[in-house]
Design a protein around this motif. Structure first.
Motif, short mmCIF file in Angstrom:
data_model
loop_
_atom_site.label_atom_id
_atom_site.label_comp_id
_atom_site.label_asym_id
_atom_site.label_seq_id
_atom_site.Cartn_x
_atom_site.Cartn_y
_atom_site.Cartn_z
N HIS A 1 0.85 -1.20 0.00
CA HIS A 1 0.00 0.00 0.00
C HIS A 1 0.88 1.24 0.00
O HIS A 1 2.06 1.16 0.29
CB HIS A 1 -0.97 0.02 1.19
N CYS A 2 0.27 2.36 -0.37
CA CYS A 2 0.96 3.65 -0.46
C CYS A 2 0.14 4.66 0.30
O CYS A 2 -1.03 4.86 -0.02
CB CYS A 2 0.98 4.11 -1.91
N VAL A 3 0.70 5.30 1.30
CA VAL A 3 -0.07 6.19 2.17
C VAL A 3 0.15 7.65 1.81
O VAL A 3 1.29 8.08 1.65
CB VAL A 3 0.32 5.95 3.65
N GLY A 4 -0.95 8.40 1.73
CA GLY A 4 -0.86 9.84 1.46
C GLY A 4 -1.16 10.64 2.72
O GLY A 4 -2.07 10.29 3.47
N ASN A 5 -0.40 11.70 2.95
CA ASN A 5 -0.71 12.66 4.01
C ASN A 5 -1.37 13.87 3.37
O ASN A 5 -0.81 14.47 2.45
CB ASN A 5 0.58 13.14 4.70
N VAL A 6 -2.56 14.22 3.86
CA VAL A 6 -3.25 15.40 3.32
C VAL A 6 -3.50 16.39 4.44
O VAL A 6 -3.34 16.07 5.63
CB VAL A 6 -4.56 15.01 2.58
N GLY A 7 -3.91 17.62 4.09
CA GLY A 7 -4.03 18.70 5.06
C GLY A 7 -5.27 18.59 5.94
O GLY A 7 -6.10 17.68 5.79
N VAL B 1 -4.76 -2.54 -5.17
CA VAL B 1 -4.23 -1.19 -4.93
C VAL B 1 -4.92 -0.60 -3.71
O VAL B 1 -6.15 -0.47 -3.68
CB VAL B 1 -4.46 -0.29 -6.17
N LYS B 2 -4.12 -0.26 -2.69
CA LYS B 2 -4.68 0.29 -1.45
C LYS B 2 -3.98 1.59 -1.09
O LYS B 2 -2.75 1.64 -1.05
CB LYS B 2 -4.56 -0.74 -0.33
N PHE B 3 -4.77 2.61 -0.86
CA PHE B 3 -4.24 3.93 -0.52
C PHE B 3 -4.83 4.45 0.78
O PHE B 3 -5.91 5.06 0.75
CB PHE B 3 -4.58 4.94 -1.63
N GLU C 1 0.88 18.40 0.59
CA GLU C 1 0.43 17.01 0.68
C GLU C 1 1.31 16.11 -0.18
O GLU C 1 1.85 16.56 -1.19
CB GLU C 1 -1.03 16.95 0.20
N GLY C 2 1.43 14.86 0.23
CA GLY C 2 2.25 13.95 -0.56
C GLY C 2 2.27 12.55 0.03
O GLY C 2 1.56 12.25 1.00
N VAL C 3 3.09 11.69 -0.56
CA VAL C 3 3.17 10.30 -0.10
C VAL C 3 4.01 10.22 1.17
O VAL C 3 5.15 10.67 1.20
CB VAL C 3 3.76 9.38 -1.20
N GLN C 4 3.40 9.68 2.22
CA GLN C 4 4.10 9.54 3.50
C GLN C 4 4.95 8.29 3.56
O GLN C 4 6.09 8.32 3.96
CB GLN C 4 3.07 9.48 4.63
#
Ligand code: FE2
Length: 377
Positions: free
Chosen positions: A183-189, A236-238, A262-265
């Motif tokens: 999985h790929c983790v996103g950090n958002v505001g 695909v898991k986000f 924001e971006g990929v953590q």
């Protein structure tokens, strides 16, 4: 000359799954020095040289190195001149993930289906050709300056993509057992998690499979919220994180400050033998978050029987969690660049399909210790 393989007959996209995904094709990082980054990922993580593009192959403005380990492909790209948009990206964000490329059967349909549902186009369907055949790609924007590319490569036989040549190297460090992107983790505001959840639902047809609120993910000092988005077949898991109010600054806020948006953590990579993989990575200099040994005192009570011996898990700092389908083992690296931004997770799933909720507290306390040492808590 490589021959062209006939594409299988394409099924029309249905409302049920208008964006069939075959998994992650590759992850592209914009970095300050791709040559050195490629060396780092080969040496420390066990990737192999795959392909190269640069002035020698007709790409005049940048160089890219593709490296591969099993089904995991990274692309490392650096601009050659200061007035290049990639140079601005690196100045703003530091080294980080620019592209999460997804493998599709039909990149044109993927673009049509997502843009008509509100996705903002990054690249119209584009056909690239060389001796290896034909590759079609298209793409849309997601959070921050991150993008999703859709890659259709059924008619392509070359080493990586048109424009790249095979990269042969005499330096081939051994594999570390990394298999594929889990999985790929996103950090958002602030307050942005739900809008991005809606984006993945509406534009890409994903489902929200798990939700963690600030009570699930909080320590004495800080908190965050997270929702896990998955495509139809689960390939695909986000997970999407946003900061939550706490006594001090959350790790997501620290990320947003240093990534400048924001971006990929983190990128989580699967292995089938985490003890072996992590032993290998530590030997090669990869640093992991330190977990207090007291974590292991209560572990057997919390997760019950596991196949692994506790001693190596404790020595390496590997975390364990159980859900009703099985258990998982996981560990997190420290950031892999100077800014406290992108890091990696190594994960071995033994039935569990969750994300280690039982480890959040121990994990975030370990993260906060690092954050505090940087003066950012
Ligand atoms: Fe993760």
């Amino acid at each position: 000359m490589p021959t062209t393989i006939a594409a299988p007959k394409k099924a029309p996209a249905t409302e049920a799954d208008f964006l069939p995904l075959q998994g992650t094709d590759y992850i592209e990082f914009y970095v300050g020095n791709a040559k050195q980054a490629a060396h780092f990922y080969k040496t420390a993580f066990g990737f192999q040289s795959l392909a190269y593009a640069g002035p020698e192959t007709g790409t005049k403005d940048r160089v890219s190195y593709a490296i591969r380990q099993n089904k995991l492909t990274f692309l490392l790209t650096t601009p050659l001149r200061p007035d290049h948009p990639i140079a601005d990206h690196i100045a703003k964000h530091g080294d980080g993930v620019k592209v999460i490329a997804l493998k599709v059967e039909d990149a044109t349909s993927a673009w049509n289906e997502t843009t008509k549902r509100g996705g903002k186009s990054f690249m119209k369907p584009t056909t690239l050709t060389d001796d290896g055949g034909e590759l079609v790609m298209s793409g849309i924007h997601t959070y921050g300056e991150t993008v999703h590319l859709f890659i259709e490569r059924e008619n392509y036989n070359g080493p990586f993509m048109p424009g790249f040549r095979k990269w042969e190297s005499a330096y081939n460090p051994t594999d570390a057992g990394l298999l594929y992107c889990d999985h790929c983790v996103g950090n958002v505001g602030w307050n942005q998690m739900n809008p991005w959840v809606k984006f993945y639902e509406d534009v890409m047809g994903f489902r929200n499979i798990l939700t963690f609120d600030d009570k699930d993910i909080s320590t004495e000092y800080s908190a965050l919220m997270s929702k896990v988005m998955s495509n139809g077949n689960g390939f695909v898991k986000f997970p999407i994180n946003e900061p939550a109010e706490g006594k001090k600054k959350s790790q997501v806020e620290e990320y947003l400050e240093f990534y400048n948006g924001e971006g990929v953590q983190h990128v989580a990579i699967a292995t089938k033998d985490i003890v072996k993989t992590v032993t290998e990575l530590q030997k090669r200099g990869i640093e992991f978050l330190n977990i207090p040994t007291s974590y292991y005192d209560t572990l057997p009570d919390r997760v019950g029987h596991i196949d692994e011996d506790l001693e190596p898990l404790k020595r390496l700092g590997i975390l364990v969690d159980r859900d009703n389908e099985g258990y998982l083992l996981q560990i997190f690296t420290k950031p892999v660049e100077d800014r406290p931004t992108l890091f990696f997770e190594i994960i071995q799933r033994k039935g569990a399909k969750s994300f280690g909720k039982g480890n959040f507290k121990a994990l975030f306390e370990a993260l906060e210790k690092e954050q505090d040492a940087r003066g950012n808590l």
